[in-house]
Design an enzyme around this catalytic site. Structure first.
Site, PDB file in Angstrom:
ATOM      1  N   ASP A 297       0.481  -1.389   0.084  1.00 20.56           N
ATOM      2  CA  ASP A 297      -0.325   0.137   0.014  1.00 20.56           C
ATOM      3  C   ASP A 297       0.553   1.492   0.127  1.00 20.56           C
ATOM      4  OD1 ASP A 297      -2.769   1.344   0.767  1.00 20.56           O
ATOM      5  OD2 ASP A 297      -1.630   2.054   2.245  1.00 20.56           O
TER       6      ASP A 297
ATOM      7  N   GLU B 276       1.365  -0.629  -5.211  1.00 15.78           N
ATOM      8  CA  GLU B 276      -0.447   0.334  -5.516  1.00 15.78           C
ATOM      9  C   GLU B 276       0.784   1.888  -5.740  1.00 15.78           C
ATOM     10  OE1 GLU B 276      -2.763   3.366  -3.797  1.00 15.78           O
ATOM     11  OE2 GLU B 276      -1.601   2.474  -2.529  1.00 15.78           O
TER      12      GLU B 276
END
Length: 736
Positions: free
Chosen positions: A416, A469
């Protein structure tokens, strides 16, 4: 000769200095093993124990059958001392106001962690921190108990506290292993299920009780204590899956990912969260029926605040107690694998929350985070930023990644917020960030960490993936580190997502002015290995659900949704879709409610769900739709410039060159006799039509197929005259 202990008299050399005892009483002694436990005294053995509030203490032999004598009180209440004439193993029988306790003396055990463990940890290369640090159920000299180990190099004293000692930091101060800064203690007879924390005396005083950074289990929130976990001895049955995994996750394999939040996919009738076993019974059959190859779980590492959705975790080694134990989670992953479904975990090495019991200011100093707020505090999320340039923190996070991949057989980690890790000025104004040593904006320590992470995962867990990401144009995110890249397996294609969503939200009459939003992605489609993500981030915070983004009346909204998903599934790149989007949930996702499954009673919602199911099946069975995702030979524009009609047409090819034709009409107008060039003569079969009645469409199409004509078009020798359904996508395949 009697082995009864000698009577302790004031002034004898059995007593430590008053200063040492005073430090124990004030819980400020940095070396309790120098005072407590057994110490050789000529031919005998001096034993000392500090047990505040104990009424009396007796020494027993190791069998517990024979009393060797009573311990006498020393300088202060609770401080006991005696002398055995002959050294021997012993037990302590302690009488408390509430009862009697018989146990080995924690201070009779030698150092537990080996020098290799200390060395590897200090240099940031200990790959099995989760099996060594934290609370480990072990047996020492035939005695079962729990070994605690925690890194707190700037602490003056660290104690283990819990129900087993009345949360009294004077009872179990730990041993410092110099120079690593690791504190350790073996406490005999503790068992799995015991809750604990660390009481730390920092440079400026006692800190709030801290949870264990390497806890393998935790209390159920809002409880914040760590919990001693029983060893994970799950009997795995997924050997066949693991053997095939590398091929199933290769660049030429179909990957269709169903992203979900474990606490809000479905819930029990009483709104209780399902545990991992209940989720497995319901979720896995659904995912299999829908044709997804993988699930992606939003972070399931323990996190204090449910509203963070797991993206602010504090326990990087512990599955959340919200859904069960580590064994329960292992069983869930195993069940997924046996059903042929891969498991991806979201993992957060970028930042952590500021809760007092967490990693922040852990030993009274900025240990896990950067010290300066321009480096160590994330203004957007009110979180601390990991100092990955510190070798111990680097190694801690590396071991966390390996923990999930090895201990739980997880198939991939989706990292993330990579963009926030790569740049020191991420979301900061001028003057609010500190340049790197070269004066640049890149975070060199985080970049080194990510490269190391990807190399280690590739070598130690073959076939497992690491997915980024990452929302910037940082070069080479999915390029091998040997070629100067970051080494990720895949990168989320955030640009494609933003562009195409902007296009599909436009009223069809205006789409001609935004035509490039649908074609631009192919300009850079082969610059990285991409996942096309329609994730949870696109259906929260006022953005509306996916179906609600679509323009027009109800029929047009569903037609647009079907056309958009069909475009996505036929575009190069692996697929990711957030739960609820597959059946057109109207409301934004809410982590405190289950999805609106009742909508499936309505034909258009059910039709959208069936469309996604059939797209997945087509995607997996047609090599042209996945085999050359990373090869320009796999895609060819036929019509990319018909902005006036908002029509796109392209070929997808497999490794043998066999084509599939895809045509999308993004206006609500039926287009008759629309000519599209094709590379082969003969009959072309219509194998998919997003406007089919079974999906809730108007059933406009080409009667199941059409014969190619010898009329050249779009650079091809042959062509088809097609009927294009309104707001529809059709796929055709040549017969023969």
């Amino acid at each position: 000769m009697s082995n009864r202990p000698a009577v302790v008299m004031p002034g004898e050399n059995l007593l430590p200095s008053d200063a040492d005892v005073d430090a124990l009483v004030r819980a400020e002694h940095g070396d309790p093993f120098a005072i407590l436990g057994p110490h050789a005294d000529g031919d005998g053995l001096v034993i000392r124990a500090y047990l505040p509030n104990a009424l009396s203490v007796e020494v027993l032999d190791r069998s517990g059958a024979n009393a060797l004598g009573s311990m006498e009180q020393g300088q202060v209440p609770g401080f006991f001392v005696t002398r055995l004439l002959h050294p021997q193993p012993y037990l302590l029988r302690i009488r408390w106001a509430g009862g009697e306790q018989v146990t080995e003396d924690p201070y009779s055990f030698s150092p537990q962690l080996g020098e290799i463990d200390m060395h590897l940890f200090s240099e940031g290369n200990h790959r099995e921190i989760g099996r060594v640090f934290g609370a480990q159920v072990v047996e020492v000299d035939g005695i079962s108990g729990v070994r605690f180990a925690v890194w707190a190099p700037n602490a003056r004293r660290v104690s283990v506290v819990g129900d087993f000692n009345g949360w009294d930091g004077r009872r179990h101060p730990m041993r410092l292993r110099f120079p690593s800064g690791v504190w350790e203690l073996f406490i005999p007879r503790l068992q799995p299920g015991d809750a604990y924390k660390y009481e730390i005396l920092g440079p400026q005083g006692v800190l709030p009780l801290k949870a264990d950074p390497v806890a393998l289990a935790t209390e159920h929130p809002p409880g914040t204590a760590s919990v001693v976990a029983r060893p994970l001895d799950y009997p795995w049955r997924d050997a066949d899956w693991l053997q095939r995994r590398k091929a199933l996750q290769a660049y030429d394999a179909p990957m269709s990912i169903y992203e979900l939040h474990a606490g809000s996919w479905q819930r029990a009738d009483d709104d209780r969260l399902y545990d991992w076993h209940e989720l497995a019974e319901r979720l896995i059959p659904y995912v299999v029926e829908m044709g997804f190859t993988h699930i992606e779980l939003m972070p399931i590492m323990e996190h204090p605040f449910g509203g963070s959705w797991g993206y602010q975790p504090l326990s990087q080694f512990a599955p959340s107690a919200r859904y069960g134990t580590s064994h329960d989670f292992a069983a869930f992953v195993d069940a997924c694998h046996q059903a042929g479904v891969g498991v991806i975990l979201d993992w957060v090495p970028a930042h952590f929350p500021t809760d007092a019991h967490g990693l922040g200011d852990f030993d009274g100093t900025s240990l896990y985070e950067y010290d300066h707020p321009f480096e160590g505090f994330h203004q957007d999320w009110d979180t601390y930023i990991y100092n990955l340039g510190r070798t111990e923190v680097h190694g801690f996070m590396l071991a966390s990644a390996l923990h999930w991949l090895r201990e739980f057989h997880v198939d991939a980690l989706r990292v993330d917020a990579v963009a926030s890790m790569l740049y020191r000025d991420y979301s900061r104004k001028d003057g609010e960030w500190i340049p790197n040593r070269h004066g640049g904006r890149e975070n060199l320590e985080a970049i080194d960490f990510l490269r190391h992470l990807n190399d280690v995962v590739a070598s130690e867990t073959p076939g497992a993936l690491v997915i980024a990401e990452e929302s910037t144009a940082f070069p080479g995110v999915s390029k091998p580190t040997s070629e100067g890249g970051l080494g990720f397996s895949y990168k989320w294609n955030m640009g494609w997502m933003h562009d195409t969503l902007k296009y599909i939200q436009e009223d069809p009459v205006h789409r001609r002015y935004h035509h490039d939003k649908m074609t631009f992605g192919m300009i850079y489609a082969y610059s990285e290995h991409f996942v096309l993500p329609i994730s949870h981030d696109e259906v929260v915070h006022g953005k509306g659900s996916l179906i609600d983004k679509m323009p027009g009346d109800r029929w047009q909204k569903f037609a647009n949704l079907r056309a958009y998903l069909s475009f996505m599934w036929t575009h190069p790149g692996k697929k990711l879709l957030f739960m609820g989007s597959e059946f057109g949930q109207w409301r934004e996702w809410n982590h405190d409610r289950e999805l609106d499954w009742f909508l499936l009673e309505e034909p258009d919602h059910r039709g959208a769900q069936h469309l996604v199911r059939d797209l997945n099946r087509l995607y997996r069975t047609e090599p042209a739709l996945h085999q050359l995702d990373s090869d320009p030979r796999g895609f060819q524009w036929l019509i990319g410039d018909d902005r006036g009609n908002s029509v796109l047409a392209w070929l997808r090819r497999d490794a043998e060159g066999r084509p599939l034709l895809v045509i999308g009409n993004f206006t609500p107008v039926v287009r008759e006799g629309y000519r599209v060039g094709v590379p082969q003569e003969g009959r072309w079969q219509e194998i998919f039509n997003s406007d089919a009645a079974c999906y809730g469409g108007s059933n406009v199409g080409n009667g199941g197929g059409i014969l190619a004509e010898g009329t050249p078009a779009h650079g091809e020798q042959y062509s088809l005259q097609l009927t294009l359904p309104p707001l529809g996508v059709v796929i055709l395949r040549p017969l023969g």
